[in-house]
Structures are given as structure tokens and as C-alpha cells.
Design an enzyme around this catalytic site. Structure first.
Site, short mmCIF file in Angstrom:
data_model
loop_
_atom_site.label_atom_id
_atom_site.label_comp_id
_atom_site.label_asym_id
_atom_site.label_seq_id
_atom_site.Cartn_x
_atom_site.Cartn_y
_atom_site.Cartn_z
N HIS A 1 1.48 5.29 -0.65
CA HIS A 1 1.73 6.40 -0.81
C HIS A 1 2.61 7.38 -1.75
O HIS A 1 2.94 6.66 -1.94
CB HIS A 1 1.17 7.49 -0.27
CG HIS A 1 -0.23 6.92 0.84
ND1 HIS A 1 -1.80 8.07 0.83
CD2 HIS A 1 -0.91 5.96 1.65
CE1 HIS A 1 -2.53 7.02 1.56
NE2 HIS A 1 -2.27 6.01 1.78
N HIS B 1 0.85 -0.88 0.09
CA HIS B 1 -0.19 0.03 -0.04
C HIS B 1 1.09 1.24 0.14
O HIS B 1 1.37 1.94 1.08
CB HIS B 1 -1.02 -0.28 0.97
CG HIS B 1 -2.02 0.75 1.60
ND1 HIS B 1 -3.16 0.93 0.92
CD2 HIS B 1 -1.71 2.36 1.98
CE1 HIS B 1 -3.88 2.50 1.83
NE2 HIS B 1 -2.10 2.68 2.10
N CYS C 1 -3.94 9.86 4.72
CA CYS C 1 -4.49 10.09 6.55
C CYS C 1 -4.18 10.92 7.14
O CYS C 1 -3.38 11.54 7.07
CB CYS C 1 -3.03 9.00 6.92
SG CYS C 1 -4.27 8.65 8.74
N ASN D 1 -2.40 8.66 -2.71
CA ASN D 1 -2.22 6.92 -2.90
C ASN D 1 -1.73 6.53 -4.95
O ASN D 1 -1.69 7.07 -5.32
CB ASN D 1 -3.57 5.88 -3.43
CG ASN D 1 -3.58 5.50 -1.75
OD1 ASN D 1 -3.15 4.09 -0.93
ND2 ASN D 1 -4.58 6.36 -0.43
P1 HMG Z 1 -11.29 7.89 20.99
O1 HMG Z 1 -11.63 9.06 20.93
O2 HMG Z 1 -10.05 7.62 22.09
O3 HMG Z 1 -12.62 6.76 21.47
O4 HMG Z 1 -11.24 7.56 19.89
P2 HMG Z 1 -13.42 6.71 22.52
O5 HMG Z 1 -13.32 5.06 22.14
O6 HMG Z 1 -12.95 7.45 24.06
O7 HMG Z 1 -14.82 7.08 22.36
C1 HMG Z 1 -14.74 8.39 21.67
C2 HMG Z 1 -16.20 9.02 21.03
O8 HMG Z 1 -15.82 8.66 20.08
C3 HMG Z 1 -17.42 8.51 21.79
O9 HMG Z 1 -18.40 9.11 21.41
C4 HMG Z 1 -17.44 6.48 21.20
O10 HMG Z 1 -19.13 6.71 20.79
C5 HMG Z 1 -17.36 6.79 19.65
P3 HMG Z 1 -18.77 10.50 22.37
O11 HMG Z 1 -19.39 9.11 23.99
O12 HMG Z 1 -17.92 10.76 22.76
O13 HMG Z 1 -20.20 10.38 21.92
N1 HMG Z 1 -16.99 5.85 18.80
C6 HMG Z 1 -17.53 5.55 17.55
N2 HMG Z 1 -18.08 5.98 16.86
C7 HMG Z 1 -18.62 5.78 15.75
N3 HMG Z 1 -18.16 4.19 15.44
C8 HMG Z 1 -16.88 3.63 15.70
C9 HMG Z 1 -15.98 4.88 17.46
N4 HMG Z 1 -15.46 4.10 18.51
C10 HMG Z 1 -15.53 5.23 19.48
N5 HMG Z 1 -15.60 3.15 15.67
C11 HMG Z 1 -10.78 5.87 18.07
C12 HMG Z 1 -10.78 6.29 19.22
C13 HMG Z 1 -9.64 5.13 17.14
C14 HMG Z 1 -12.35 6.15 17.54
C15 HMG Z 1 -10.55 6.97 16.59
O14 HMG Z 1 -8.97 7.77 17.35
C16 HMG Z 1 -10.35 6.45 15.50
O15 HMG Z 1 -11.49 6.63 15.17
N6 HMG Z 1 -9.67 6.91 14.93
C17 HMG Z 1 -9.16 6.94 12.98
C18 HMG Z 1 -8.61 7.50 12.71
C19 HMG Z 1 -8.65 7.28 11.24
O16 HMG Z 1 -9.19 6.96 10.70
N7 HMG Z 1 -7.76 7.35 10.08
C20 HMG Z 1 -7.86 7.02 9.03
C21 HMG Z 1 -7.90 5.62 8.63
S1 HMG Z 1 -5.93 5.02 8.89
C22 HMG Z 1 -4.54 5.29 6.94
O17 HMG Z 1 -5.24 5.37 6.69
C23 HMG Z 1 -3.95 4.09 7.13
C24 HMG Z 1 -3.99 3.36 6.13
O18 HMG Z 1 -4.58 4.11 4.52
C25 HMG Z 1 -2.60 2.49 5.47
C26 HMG Z 1 -1.61 3.51 4.99
O19 HMG Z 1 -1.50 4.70 4.36
O20 HMG Z 1 -0.56 3.32 6.02
C27 HMG Z 1 -5.11 2.26 6.46
MG MG Z 2 -3.21 4.55 2.68
#
Ligand code: HMG
Ligand code: MG
Length: 299
Positions: free
Chosen positions: A209, A207, A240, A249
Site C-alpha cells: 500500500h 503487496h 483495508c 495500493n
Molecule cells: P464473525 O462475525 O466472527 O463470523 O466474522 P461468524 O462465523 O460468527 O459469522 C457471523 C455472521 O456472518 C453469520 O451470519 C455468518 O453466517 C456470516 P448470521 O448468522 O449472523 O446471519 N458469515 C458469512 N456470510 C457470508 N460469507 C462468509 C461468511 N462468514 C460468516 N464468508 C469473518 C468472521 C472472518 C467472517 C469476518 O471477520 C470477515 O468476513 N472479515 C473480513 C474482513 C475483510 O474482508 N477485510 C479486508 C480483506 S483483508 C485485506 O484487505 C488485506 C490484504 O489486502 C493484504 C494486505 O493489504 O495486507 C489481503
Molecule cells: Mg491490501
């Protein structure tokens, strides 16, 4: 080593691409994007992401998108899930393949998911357990395999450890991500070789970028090592939001063009893909990131 005769492309545009758009893309356009992509012959289209909408508001409509797509037989539609809550949201709309994600760099993983690497692996354990019971396939991502925007260099041993852990937990495939696109071919090859010593090559994907324009060269170096699954995003979208300096990408159109030129089958209709990329860049209101789509437009 001989190049593979066939490569499976994992199209990540609807997820990795759209998660990084500053403008909101209408739900109907997201659905149309997935449906157009699945009509090109792609066998895996990562449809959306059930992460926290507070963290990635761009994909807050994940449930509507997933429920709206026309699922084609033979096409897999994995979705990103960061935790059990995301898994349950995905299952509620009928997802049968999910992807979990962590990193080889603790510093990046904390910024991206508010958890260290080991803590994120602990979070995935119940997801993998539920998935096993539900018959749901799980893909795993390791980010920052060739460099981290916060930590800098990433030791190979850390990449190997995390990839091995995801595979051992039950991920059928582990995708090795150069999140910020800093890698070069020899480094990419060495990284893949080190991981493949511990995780079977058929269970690995790459993967890249394209931040520094190295993605295609990196892919070729890795194909020579025997990898046969490559992630890419139509129109070169992506990045990201929590990785400083990350850009798009590798464009799927450019990947398909290179693979077909090498005599490697993909099952993808390049013309249909180029049309989709051109359509998407119209929706996003900016030039395509694909050299092939650009070349075709002026040909
Ligand atoms: P947190 O704030 O530590 O989580 O985030 P929490 O468990 O304390 O929850 C906080 C709030 O979020 C709560 O709501 C939860 O209900 C809600 P509140 O009580 O405040 O109203 N919540 C959710 N709501 C819906 N769906 C869920 C969910 N989880 C919690 N699943 C967490 C921790 C992991 C959730 C957060 O950091 C997160 O969502 N991060 C995602 C970041 C992201 O998407 N980054 C991009 C993707 S990775 C990428 O692109 C790389 C990749 O392409 C490969 C590469 O290129 O290397 C894959
Ligand atoms: Mg990616």
C-alpha cells in the site's frame, strides 16, 4: 542480483480497491471493471471477495459480480475467502482460485477477522483440504508484514512463521502485504530476504500500500532480491476497512510504467490500463491515485 525479465502482476483493484470505497459501486460497474482489466493483458485479476457482507457490505454482491464477468482463457480470477462458508459461496458461482488471508500481527488479525493468527490458520485447514480435492488453487496473504496499526512493530520472525505456515498448508503463492504502507526499501528487502530463506522465492509475491509514497521504491528493492510477482490496484484504489490509516495500493499503471521502463515484460497494454484507470476514477467520482494516469491526462 539481476532484475527479473518478466513480472506477473496480480491486479487487486476489484477486490482490495472496491472493498474500501465508502460509496456503493453498482454491480454492473464492478463487472465492467474486471472485464476491462482482463482485456489489458493482465493474467491475474482478483475479482471480488466472499467475506461476510456484514463486515464488508461493499462486496455483498460478490456472487453476482463473479457470475457476470466474461472469463478469458488464460486469465486467473482469484477471490478472497475467509472461511469455508466463503469458499462454498465462491465455488457455487464457479470460482476456481481463492485467496485466504491472515496477518503477522495478532492484534490486526483480530480486528480484521475476529480471530487470532493461529485460529485463522485452523479455519483455513478445511478450505485448503476442500480446495485440494476440488483442484482449486489457493493463494495466501500475510498482512502487516512491515508494521501494524494496533501493535506497532512486527517482528520478522512472525512474518516468516505465518508465510511458512501458509505455504506448508498448500498455498501455491504467499503475498506479503504492507497493509498500512509504512515500509521503506531496506526494511522491505530484509523482510523478503528473511521469508525467502524459508519459502521459495517463486512462491512469493509482494503487496504494498502506498500510504507513505514508498510502494514503488519498495517494489524495486524487492525485484532486486528476485521476486517476480507484484500485486497492485488500478488507479491506486484500495485499503483495508479494518486497518486504521490504510490507504490505496500501489497503482497498477505506475507499476507497469516502471517495469516497462526497466525493460521488464508484463504483457500489459499500458494505454488500455490508463483508460481503465481514468474510467474508474470517473465511476468513483474522484481523482485517480495513479501518477501515470494523471500525467497522461494532462499531456
Ligand atoms: P464473525 O462475525 O466472527 O463470523 O466474522 P461468524 O462465523 O460468527 O459469522 C457471523 C455472521 O456472518 C453469520 O451470519 C455468518 O453466517 C456470516 P448470521 O448468522 O449472523 O446471519 N458469515 C458469512 N456470510 C457470508 N460469507 C462468509 C461468511 N462468514 C460468516 N464468508 C469473518 C468472521 C472472518 C467472517 C469476518 O471477520 C470477515 O468476513 N472479515 C473480513 C474482513 C475483510 O474482508 N477485510 C479486508 C480483506 S483483508 C485485506 O484487505 C488485506 C490484504 O489486502 C493484504 C494486505 O493489504 O495486507 C489481503
Ligand atoms: Mg491490501
Amino acid at each position: 542480483m539481476a532484475l527479473p525479465s518478466m513480472v506477473r502482476i496480480v491486479e487487486v483493484g476489484p477486490r482490495d480497491g472496491l472493498q474500501n470505497e465508502s460509496a456503493m459501486v453498482p454491480t454492473a460497474a464492478k463487472i465492467e471493471l474486471v472485464d476491462r482489466l482482463s482485456a489489458t493483458g493482465l493474467r491475474t485479476v482478483e475479482a471480488t471477495s466472499f467475506v461476510s457482507p456484514k463486515w464488508v457490505p461493499q462486496l455483498a454482491d460478490a456472487a453476482e459480480v463473479f457470475a457476470g464477468i466474461a472469463r478469458r482463457p488464460g486469465v486467473a480470477y482469484p477471490v478472497l475467502v475467509p472461511n469455508l462458508q466463503g469458499y462454498e459461496r465462491a465455488r457455487a458461482v464457479g470460482a476456481d482460485e481463492v485467496a485466504v488471508f491472515t496477518a503477522a500481527s495478532d492484534a490486526f488479525n483480530r480486528r480484521n477477522t475476529n480471530a487470532g493468527i493461529d485460529e485463522s490458520l485452523e479455519r483455513f485447514a478445511p478450505v485448503l483440504e476442500r480446495a485440494r480435492v476440488d483442484g482449486v488453487r489457493v493463494r495466501g496473504y500475510v498482512s502487516t508484514v512491515l508494521g501494524c496499526p494496533y501493535q506497532g512493530a512486527v517482528p520478522l520472525a512472525d512474518v516468516v512463521r505465518v508465510a511458512r505456515a501458509l505455504h506448508a498448508m498448500g498455498c501455491y503463492e504467499v503475498s506479503l502485504g504492507d497493509t498500512i504502507g509504512v515500509g521503506t526499501p531496506a526494511k522491505a528487502r530484509d523482510m523478503l530476504r528473511a521469508v525467502a530463506a524459508e519459502v521459495p522465492m517463486p512462491a512469493l509475491a509482494i503487496h504494498f500500500h502506498d500510504t507513505y509514497g514508498q510502494a514503488l521504491a519498495n517494489v524495486l528493492a524487492c525485484l532486486e532480491e528476485g521476486v517476480a510477482v507484484v500485486d497492485a490496484a488500478v488507479s491506486g484504489t484500495g485499503g483495508c476497512p479494518y486497518a486504521r490509516g490504510a490507504s490505496g495500493n500501489l497503482a497498477t499503471e505506475d507499476l507497469v510504467y516502471m517495469l516497462h521502463g526497466l525493460g521488464i515484460a508484463t504483457g500489459v497494454d499500458l494505454d488500455a490500463l490508463v483508460d481503465t484507470g481514468a474510467w474508474l476514477s470517473g465511476i468513483l467520482g474522484r481523482a485517480t491515485g495513479s501518477r501515470v494516469t494523471r500525467a497522461r491526462a494532462t499531456a
